[in-house]
Design an enzyme around this catalytic site. Sequence first.
Site, PDB file in Angstrom:
ATOM      1  N   LYS A  72      31.368 -59.089   1.642  1.00 19.90           N
ATOM      2  CA  LYS A  72      30.263 -60.037   1.437  1.00 19.90           C
ATOM      3  C   LYS A  72      28.909 -59.423   1.810  1.00 19.90           C
ATOM      4  O   LYS A  72      27.969 -59.434   1.022  1.00 19.90           O
ATOM      5  CB  LYS A  72      30.526 -61.281   2.292  1.00 19.90           C
ATOM      6  N   LYS A  84      35.296 -61.215  11.965  1.00 20.87           N
ATOM      7  CA  LYS A  84      35.499 -62.670  12.049  1.00 20.87           C
ATOM      8  C   LYS A  84      36.254 -62.922  13.339  1.00 20.87           C
ATOM      9  O   LYS A  84      36.981 -62.046  13.828  1.00 20.87           O
ATOM     10  CB  LYS A  84      36.329 -63.158  10.863  1.00 20.87           C
ATOM     11  N   SER A 155      23.153 -72.920   8.014  1.00 23.10           N
ATOM     12  CA  SER A 155      23.067 -72.007   6.868  1.00 23.10           C
ATOM     13  C   SER A 155      23.529 -72.688   5.582  1.00 23.10           C
ATOM     14  O   SER A 155      23.609 -72.049   4.530  1.00 23.10           O
ATOM     15  CB  SER A 155      23.948 -70.783   7.135  1.00 23.10           C
ATOM     16  N   GLY A 188      35.829 -80.709  -1.266  1.00 25.84           N
ATOM     17  CA  GLY A 188      35.286 -80.502   0.078  1.00 25.84           C
ATOM     18  C   GLY A 188      33.807 -80.824   0.038  1.00 25.84           C
ATOM     19  O   GLY A 188      33.003 -80.065  -0.516  1.00 25.84           O
ATOM     20  N   ALA A 191      28.971 -79.872   4.623  1.00 24.06           N
ATOM     21  CA  ALA A 191      27.556 -79.473   4.588  1.00 24.06           C
ATOM     22  C   ALA A 191      27.249 -78.701   3.312  1.00 24.06           C
ATOM     23  O   ALA A 191      26.211 -78.913   2.676  1.00 24.06           O
ATOM     24  CB  ALA A 191      27.258 -78.619   5.824  1.00 24.06           C
ATOM     25  N   ARG A 216      32.929 -88.926   3.337  1.00 24.88           N
ATOM     26  CA  ARG A 216      32.267 -87.857   2.571  1.00 24.88           C
ATOM     27  C   ARG A 216      32.301 -88.185   1.072  1.00 24.88           C
ATOM     28  O   ARG A 216      31.345 -87.932   0.356  1.00 24.88           O
ATOM     29  CB  ARG A 216      32.934 -86.495   2.813  1.00 24.88           C
ATOM     30  N   ASN A 270      35.818 -69.522   1.820  1.00 24.58           N
ATOM     31  CA  ASN A 270      36.239 -68.118   1.898  1.00 24.58           C
ATOM     32  C   ASN A 270      37.702 -67.983   1.488  1.00 24.58           C
ATOM     33  O   ASN A 270      38.523 -68.848   1.775  1.00 24.58           O
ATOM     34  CB  ASN A 270      36.083 -67.599   3.336  1.00 24.58           C
TER      35      ASN A 270
HETATM   36  P1  NAD Z   1      32.406 -78.570   6.524  1.00 21.42           P
HETATM   37  O1  NAD Z   1      33.388 -78.570   7.640  1.00 21.42           O
HETATM   38  O2  NAD Z   1      31.070 -79.189   6.702  1.00 21.42           O
HETATM   39  O3  NAD Z   1      33.076 -79.278   5.240  1.00 21.42           O
HETATM   40  C1  NAD Z   1      34.395 -79.124   4.850  1.00 21.42           C
HETATM   41  C2  NAD Z   1      34.786 -80.394   4.084  1.00 21.42           C
HETATM   42  O4  NAD Z   1      36.064 -80.182   3.493  1.00 21.42           O
HETATM   43  C3  NAD Z   1      34.887 -81.628   4.966  1.00 21.42           C
HETATM   44  O5  NAD Z   1      34.172 -82.691   4.396  1.00 21.42           O
HETATM   45  C4  NAD Z   1      36.403 -81.918   4.999  1.00 21.42           C
HETATM   46  O6  NAD Z   1      36.701 -83.303   5.122  1.00 21.42           O
HETATM   47  C5  NAD Z   1      36.822 -81.366   3.651  1.00 21.42           C
HETATM   48  N1  NAD Z   1      38.229 -81.030   3.527  1.00 21.42           N
HETATM   49  C6  NAD Z   1      39.045 -80.423   4.433  1.00 21.42           C
HETATM   50  N2  NAD Z   1      40.281 -80.262   3.920  1.00 21.42           N
HETATM   51  C7  NAD Z   1      40.247 -80.752   2.654  1.00 21.42           C
HETATM   52  C8  NAD Z   1      41.196 -80.839   1.588  1.00 21.42           C
HETATM   53  N3  NAD Z   1      42.443 -80.405   1.741  1.00 21.42           N
HETATM   54  N4  NAD Z   1      40.809 -81.399   0.424  1.00 21.42           N
HETATM   55  C9  NAD Z   1      39.547 -81.847   0.254  1.00 21.42           C
HETATM   56  N5  NAD Z   1      38.601 -81.789   1.233  1.00 21.42           N
HETATM   57  C10 NAD Z   1      38.952 -81.243   2.400  1.00 21.42           C
HETATM   58  O7  NAD Z   1      32.269 -77.046   6.062  1.00 21.42           O
HETATM   59  P2  NAD Z   1      31.067 -76.364   5.253  1.00 21.42           P
HETATM   60  O8  NAD Z   1      30.092 -75.777   6.193  1.00 21.42           O
HETATM   61  O9  NAD Z   1      30.622 -77.290   4.181  1.00 21.42           O
HETATM   62  O10 NAD Z   1      31.853 -75.121   4.590  1.00 21.42           O
HETATM   63  C11 NAD Z   1      32.760 -75.350   3.528  1.00 21.42           C
HETATM   64  C12 NAD Z   1      33.540 -74.082   3.255  1.00 21.42           C
HETATM   65  O11 NAD Z   1      32.629 -73.047   2.901  1.00 21.42           O
HETATM   66  C13 NAD Z   1      34.332 -73.557   4.462  1.00 21.42           C
HETATM   67  O12 NAD Z   1      35.551 -73.004   4.003  1.00 21.42           O
HETATM   68  C14 NAD Z   1      33.445 -72.461   5.021  1.00 21.42           C
HETATM   69  O13 NAD Z   1      34.182 -71.445   5.684  1.00 21.42           O
HETATM   70  C15 NAD Z   1      32.815 -71.927   3.748  1.00 21.42           C
HETATM   71  N6  NAD Z   1      31.524 -71.289   3.971  1.00 21.42           N
HETATM   72  C16 NAD Z   1      30.525 -71.988   4.584  1.00 21.42           C
HETATM   73  C17 NAD Z   1      29.305 -71.379   4.795  1.00 21.42           C
HETATM   74  C18 NAD Z   1      28.176 -72.130   5.449  1.00 21.42           C
HETATM   75  O14 NAD Z   1      27.055 -71.624   5.457  1.00 21.42           O
HETATM   76  N7  NAD Z   1      28.401 -73.325   5.980  1.00 21.42           N
HETATM   77  C19 NAD Z   1      29.090 -70.054   4.376  1.00 21.42           C
HETATM   78  C20 NAD Z   1      30.129 -69.385   3.720  1.00 21.42           C
HETATM   79  C21 NAD Z   1      31.338 -70.019   3.532  1.00 21.42           C
HETATM   80  C1  PPY Z   2      30.630 -66.503   6.421  1.00 13.77           C
HETATM   81  O1  PPY Z   2      29.779 -66.324   5.530  1.00 13.77           O
HETATM   82  O2  PPY Z   2      31.822 -66.752   6.154  1.00 13.77           O
HETATM   83  C2  PPY Z   2      30.237 -66.389   7.813  1.00 13.77           C
HETATM   84  O3  PPY Z   2      31.087 -66.264   8.657  1.00 13.77           O
HETATM   85  C3  PPY Z   2      28.782 -66.456   8.086  1.00 13.77           C
HETATM   86  C4  PPY Z   2      28.276 -65.603   9.168  1.00 13.77           C
HETATM   87  C5  PPY Z   2      27.447 -64.581   8.818  1.00 13.77           C
HETATM   88  C6  PPY Z   2      26.879 -63.806   9.795  1.00 13.77           C
HETATM   89  C7  PPY Z   2      27.148 -64.055  11.120  1.00 13.77           C
HETATM   90  C8  PPY Z   2      27.995 -65.062  11.453  1.00 13.77           C
HETATM   91  C9  PPY Z   2      28.540 -65.868  10.480  1.00 13.77           C
END
Ligand code: NAD
Ligand code: PPY
Length: 359
Positions: A72, A84, A155, A188, A191, A216, A270
């Site tokens: 990434k 991680k 983020s 999902g 956020a 949600r 991911n």
């Molecule tokens: P979050 O915890 O805010 O949201 C996850 C959502 O998924 C929740 O609303 C939860 O109820 C729902 N959920 C869980 N299991 C489920 C299922 N089986 N079916 C349907 N919905 C389900 O997380 P987020 O920050 O929105 O991140 C979402 C995904 O993106 C995660 O896998 C995270 O690792 C990945 N991600 C996030 C970021 C970031 O900046 N937040 C960056 C890269 C990757």
């Molecule tokens: C991800 O993108 O899956 C992360 O784990 C985000 C991140 C990026 C840089 C530092 C910590 C977390």
Amino acid sequence: MTVTSLDPHPLPPWPGELTSLRVDEPSGTWSVIAVHSTRRGPAVGGTRAMTYPSLREAVADARRLADAMTAKVAVAGLPMGGGKSVLALPAPRHRLDDATWRRALEAHGRHIELLHGTYWTGPDIGTGSADMDELRQHTTYAFGRAETAGGSGSSAEATAVGVVAAVRAAVREAGRPGLAGLRILVQGLGAVGLRVAELVVAAGARLLVADVDPARVAAAAGLAGAVEVVAPEAVTRTPCDVLVPGAVGGLIDLGVARELPCRIVVGAANNVLADPAAADVLAARGVVVAPDFVANAGGAIHLVGREVLGWSAAQVLARAAAIEDTLAEVFADARARGIGSVRAALDRAERSLATEPAA
Ligand code: NAD
Ligand code: PPY
């Protein structure tokens, strides 16, 4: 004693640089840190806090996620490596009392500190900005504290902007002019997913949503006139133009890849593919796959951009939007070489790893 006398090895081999495990006995929590690569700089990647069936599976998860972080940040052109960490909890977080959770975080922070900056953490599933504030009391090496505490905050906006940029590139690759009128299923609605839903509705898409949390779903249902709600277990059987998995990883195994009734997959979560071979199955069926480690790099761009490189919020969002161009190049390379998009993106990461990051 010979090396073979160590067999069976407690952990399988892995090409990453380091796997470090510490247990905090009073809280019953294992802290697992996987550093895949520091070739381009300190390893970065969030802390995932959840329960696992075994310590081996916690280690495997941390390592798979660390692999993806190296790719990434390399494809995103950040001067960082990939890692991680996992907090393998004795019970789901919502069932832990506050003192136990804080103990677990303290132990994890001390563990990270022992690595003296080889690994920097941030939020992931099960942790957020408030936890980063807490971690920072025990280690310097944590991104993503609340803005009021001196960090760069959430983020999610940058991640969502990057994911929608990836949707645009994938839609063009599939021969469609734009998002208007397409059926886009967001799984999902956290956020990231909810913001993706807002952005695709604004671009004229027809929204389908799924989440295990009814609150949600209700939030998403208010976004557009006719939002279609899909049961979480029906997501991979629901016909759509674009599927955006945004919950947890591993949604698409080989069986799902053979049958998925969608034209395009864009990973916000991911490691959306449970099996690397699923990428070939999807490609053979003509499904356009935007590799998640390219599509969801906006979060890493935000955390590293704001907290290491001194970028403004506007610069971060511009870099997240540029994922559209990066992905278009990945698709063009894959077409030219007759390979899948995931392979092409991994090759791009390899090329990036072989060169010095820009200062
Ligand atoms: P979050 O915890 O805010 O949201 C996850 C959502 O998924 C929740 O609303 C939860 O109820 C729902 N959920 C869980 N299991 C489920 C299922 N089986 N079916 C349907 N919905 C389900 O997380 P987020 O920050 O929105 O991140 C979402 C995904 O993106 C995660 O896998 C995270 O690792 C990945 N991600 C996030 C970021 C970031 O900046 N937040 C960056 C890269 C990757
Ligand atoms: C991800 O993108 O899956 C992360 O784990 C985000 C991140 C990026 C840089 C530092 C910590 C977390």
